[in-house]
Design a protein around this motif. Structure first.
Motif, short mmCIF file in Angstrom:
data_model
loop_
_atom_site.label_atom_id
_atom_site.label_comp_id
_atom_site.label_asym_id
_atom_site.label_seq_id
_atom_site.Cartn_x
_atom_site.Cartn_y
_atom_site.Cartn_z
N ALA A 49 -2.66 -10.15 10.02
CA ALA A 49 -3.69 -9.27 9.43
C ALA A 49 -3.17 -7.85 9.25
CB ALA A 49 -4.94 -9.27 10.32
N ILE A 50 -2.46 -7.35 10.26
CA ILE A 50 -1.92 -5.99 10.17
C ILE A 50 -0.86 -5.90 9.08
CG2 ILE A 50 -0.60 -4.23 11.39
CD1 ILE A 50 -2.03 -5.05 13.93
N GLN A 51 -0.01 -6.92 8.98
CA GLN A 51 1.03 -6.89 7.96
C GLN A 51 0.45 -6.92 6.55
OE1 GLN A 51 3.33 -10.21 9.54
NE2 GLN A 51 5.02 -8.85 10.02
N VAL A 52 -0.57 -7.74 6.34
CA VAL A 52 -1.23 -7.77 5.03
C VAL A 52 -1.83 -6.40 4.70
CG1 VAL A 52 -3.17 -8.72 3.74
CG2 VAL A 52 -1.69 -10.24 5.04
N TYR A 53 -2.54 -5.84 5.66
CA TYR A 53 -3.24 -4.57 5.44
C TYR A 53 -2.26 -3.44 5.14
CZ TYR A 53 -6.31 -0.58 6.31
OH TYR A 53 -7.02 0.59 6.18
N THR A 54 -1.20 -3.31 5.94
CA THR A 54 -0.26 -2.20 5.72
C THR A 54 0.59 -2.41 4.48
OG1 THR A 54 1.30 -3.26 7.27
CG2 THR A 54 -0.18 -1.57 8.16
N ALA A 55 0.88 -3.66 4.12
CA ALA A 55 1.61 -3.90 2.87
C ALA A 55 0.76 -3.49 1.67
CB ALA A 55 2.00 -5.38 2.76
N ILE A 56 -0.54 -3.78 1.73
CA ILE A 56 -1.44 -3.35 0.66
C ILE A 56 -1.51 -1.83 0.59
CG2 ILE A 56 -3.87 -3.31 -0.06
CD1 ILE A 56 -4.10 -6.18 0.95
N LEU A 57 -1.51 -1.16 1.76
CA LEU A 57 -1.50 0.30 1.78
C LEU A 57 -0.28 0.85 1.05
CD1 LEU A 57 -2.65 1.33 5.38
CD2 LEU A 57 -3.98 1.35 3.27
N LEU A 58 0.88 0.22 1.27
CA LEU A 58 2.09 0.69 0.58
C LEU A 58 1.94 0.60 -0.93
CD1 LEU A 58 5.26 -0.62 2.48
CD2 LEU A 58 4.55 1.75 2.10
N GLY A 59 1.41 -0.53 -1.40
CA GLY A 59 1.19 -0.68 -2.84
C GLY A 59 0.25 0.38 -3.39
N LYS A 60 -0.80 0.69 -2.65
CA LYS A 60 -1.74 1.73 -3.10
C LYS A 60 -1.06 3.10 -3.11
CE LYS A 60 -6.02 -0.55 -1.63
NZ LYS A 60 -7.22 -0.48 -0.75
N CYS A 61 -0.19 3.33 -2.13
CA CYS A 61 0.54 4.60 -2.09
C CYS A 61 1.36 4.81 -3.36
CB CYS A 61 1.45 4.65 -0.87
SG CYS A 61 0.59 4.90 0.70
N TRP A 62 2.00 3.73 -3.84
CA TRP A 62 2.82 3.87 -5.04
C TRP A 62 1.95 4.18 -6.27
CZ3 TRP A 62 7.85 4.57 -5.73
CH2 TRP A 62 8.31 4.58 -7.05
N ILE A 63 0.80 3.54 -6.37
CA ILE A 63 -0.10 3.82 -7.50
C ILE A 63 -0.50 5.29 -7.50
CG2 ILE A 63 -2.32 3.26 -8.55
CD1 ILE A 63 -0.22 1.05 -8.78
N ILE A 64 -0.85 5.81 -6.31
CA ILE A 64 -1.23 7.23 -6.21
C ILE A 64 -0.02 8.12 -6.51
CG2 ILE A 64 -2.05 9.03 -4.64
CD1 ILE A 64 -3.62 6.85 -3.16
N ALA A 65 1.16 7.69 -6.07
CA ALA A 65 2.37 8.48 -6.30
C ALA A 65 2.64 8.64 -7.80
CB ALA A 65 3.56 7.82 -5.62
N GLU A 66 2.40 7.60 -8.58
CA GLU A 66 2.60 7.71 -10.02
C GLU A 66 1.60 8.68 -10.66
OE1 GLU A 66 2.79 4.07 -12.14
OE2 GLU A 66 4.54 3.31 -11.06
N GLU A 67 0.41 8.79 -10.07
CA GLU A 67 -0.56 9.76 -10.57
C GLU A 67 -0.13 11.18 -10.25
OE1 GLU A 67 -4.29 8.78 -8.85
OE2 GLU A 67 -4.37 6.75 -9.69
N ILE A 68 0.42 11.37 -9.04
CA ILE A 68 0.83 12.71 -8.61
C ILE A 68 2.11 13.15 -9.31
CG2 ILE A 68 1.67 14.05 -6.63
CD1 ILE A 68 -0.10 12.35 -4.85
N GLU A 69 3.09 12.25 -9.35
CA GLU A 69 4.40 12.57 -9.92
C GLU A 69 4.85 11.42 -10.81
OE1 GLU A 69 6.86 14.01 -11.44
OE2 GLU A 69 6.90 15.45 -9.79
N PRO A 70 4.49 11.44 -12.11
CA PRO A 70 4.85 10.33 -13.00
C PRO A 70 6.34 10.03 -13.05
CG PRO A 70 3.25 11.78 -14.04
CD PRO A 70 3.69 12.46 -12.79
#
Length: 435
Positions: A49-70
């Motif tokens: 459960a923790i691995q799924v949750y934190t892996a999803i967090l990483l993916g969300k971080c990248w989406i936000i990163a593209e918004e901040i710094e294309p």
């Protein structure tokens, strides 16, 4: 940019991650989990459960990163390190880079070891001990044979390798279940009470075998729609965890605590088992080709080797494989190495960094919204952290960080002790050579 029209679809991305998990959850993990007694399955489910949750967090971080710094998309050959650089600066980027490269490199060594051991056993069984080639020799052969598939580029260039590998995972699972039922039930021992050593080893193996974090962003970079990564992660975990739980349940009933770290060793000799060992070996080699791409791409970027297929890529990747083979010759036992790598390296990548990245990058996005269009992005790493997530989520993230840090320290100490103790009784290939 979120869409990559020539990249991986959701089904192929799922196959890449299932291929990364491979057959170890079916043939290696059930034994150590059973030896944890009643705590084994809850421990496994909690880590999943923790691995799924934190892996999803990483993916969300990248989406936000593209918004901040294309322009961060230009760093897609080392996405995890690029996130670290954007969020916390260059020093953290270097630390993360070293951890990722060592984790991926360390993970491929047990793959080679168990493949070599399987070929050694298979040769003895098929030719009635007249073809007794040492695993030390097989390890070198496998390294040489494995080089050409590793010369391919990123996961999107390995779609059919991943597909074939996942087919072998399913086939191995079914054949293993059949052989487990055909093995005599006299080989059984009661389930023990949980012990510190058994839990520490099981945790390290769980962290090692299901740690998708070094590769998950590499897969996301190749996806057609990067926002669908959570679906990919959840589906991949459901597939592999289902196979693992079925195998573990059969192991509980048929063998109890007698099940070892390689359950194929305890199954009755048959043609089905021989075919199964062959498929396991092939799958390990195919899985290694996909799982090491994150390491290769980063090293190639560092050495300024072009993305296109070229001789420098072939030479570099072959040299890294041969280095892994050399270190494999010095390792006495693959499951202890898995536990040690899983405890020491994947803990921070799984428990510590994703929650920190997620909280900080959300505060960076808020800062960007408040600032003018001309703001300099290099001021972000020094930005003051602002409360950006709800209290319940923040409490969950803090719990994951603290629990992960404690588990990493304790299981690493246990893994080092077990490795030193066992190495005294089981000499490695290099020790045998010098003796």
């Amino acid at each position: 940019m979120i869409v990559n029209s020539s990249g991986l679809t959701v089904p192929f991305a799922i196959l890449c991650i299932v291929d990364l998990f491979g057959i170890f959850p079916i043939v290696v993990l059930p034994g150590p989990i059973i030896k944890c007694g009643w705590l084994g399955i809850p421990l496994a489910i909690g880590v999943f459960a923790i691995q799924v949750y934190t892996a999803i967090l990483l993916g969300k971080c990248w989406i936000i990163a593209e918004e901040i710094e294309p322009n961060i998309v230009k760093k897609n050959r080392y996405p995890y390190a690029a996130l670290a650089e954007l969020i916390f600066g260059n020093k953290v980027k270097r630390i993360v880079t070293v951890m990722l490269d060592v984790a991926v490199f360390g993970a491929c060594i047990p793959n080679l070891l168990i493949a070599a051991y399987n070929l050694h056993i298979l040769g003895i069984k098929l030719w009635s001990e007249r073809f007794d080639v040492s695993p030390c020799i097989w390890l070198i052969v496998i390294g040489i044979v494995l080089c050409p598939p590793l010369w391919l580029g990123s996961p999107k260039d390995m779609k059919w390798i991943a597909s074939g590998s996942v087919f072998f995972v399913g086939s191995v699972s079914v054949l293993t279940w059949i052989t487990m039922y055909n093995t005599q039930r006299e080989m059984y021992a009661p389930i023990p009470e949980p012990s510190w050593n058994s839990v520490a080893l099981a945790y390290g193996l769980l962290a090692f075998q299901f740690d998708v974090h070094p590769l998950v962003l590499t897969v996301q970079m190749d996806m057609v729609d990067k926002r669908k990564l959570p679906m990919v992660i959840i589906c991949a975990f459901l597939i592999t965890c289902s196979l693992f739980l079925i195998t573990t349940a059969i192991g509980y009933v048929r063998f109890g605590s007698l099940l070892s770290s390689n359950l194929l060793d305890q199954l009755s000799n048959s043609y089905i088992l021989d075919v199964n060992i062959t498929l396991v070996t092939i799958q390990i080699c195919l899985s290694t080709a996909v799982s090491t791409t994150a390491l290769f791409q980063h090293v190639e970027h560092f050495l300024k080797i072009p993305k296109e297929f070229n001789q420098k890529r072939c030479v570099l990747r072959s040299c890294i494989v041969m280095l892994a083979v050399t270190l494999g010759e010095a390792v006495p036992r693959f499951d202890l190495l898995m536990g040690l790598v899983g405890a020491l390296l994947t803990g921070p990548l799984m428990f510590l960094l994703p929650p920190l990245f997620y909280v900080k990058i959300r505060s960076l996005r808020r800062l960007k919204l408040k600032k003018s269009e001309g703001v300099c992005y290099r001021t972000f790493p020094n930005a003051k952290l602002t409360p950006i997530v709800g209290f319940k989520r923040l409490a969950l993230l803090i719990f994951i960080i603290l629990a992960g840090t404690l588990a990493t320290i304790l299981s690493t100490v246990s893994g080092i002790q077990d490795t030193i103790i066992y190495a005294k009784f089981t000499p490695s290939c290099l020790m045998q050579l010098f003796n």
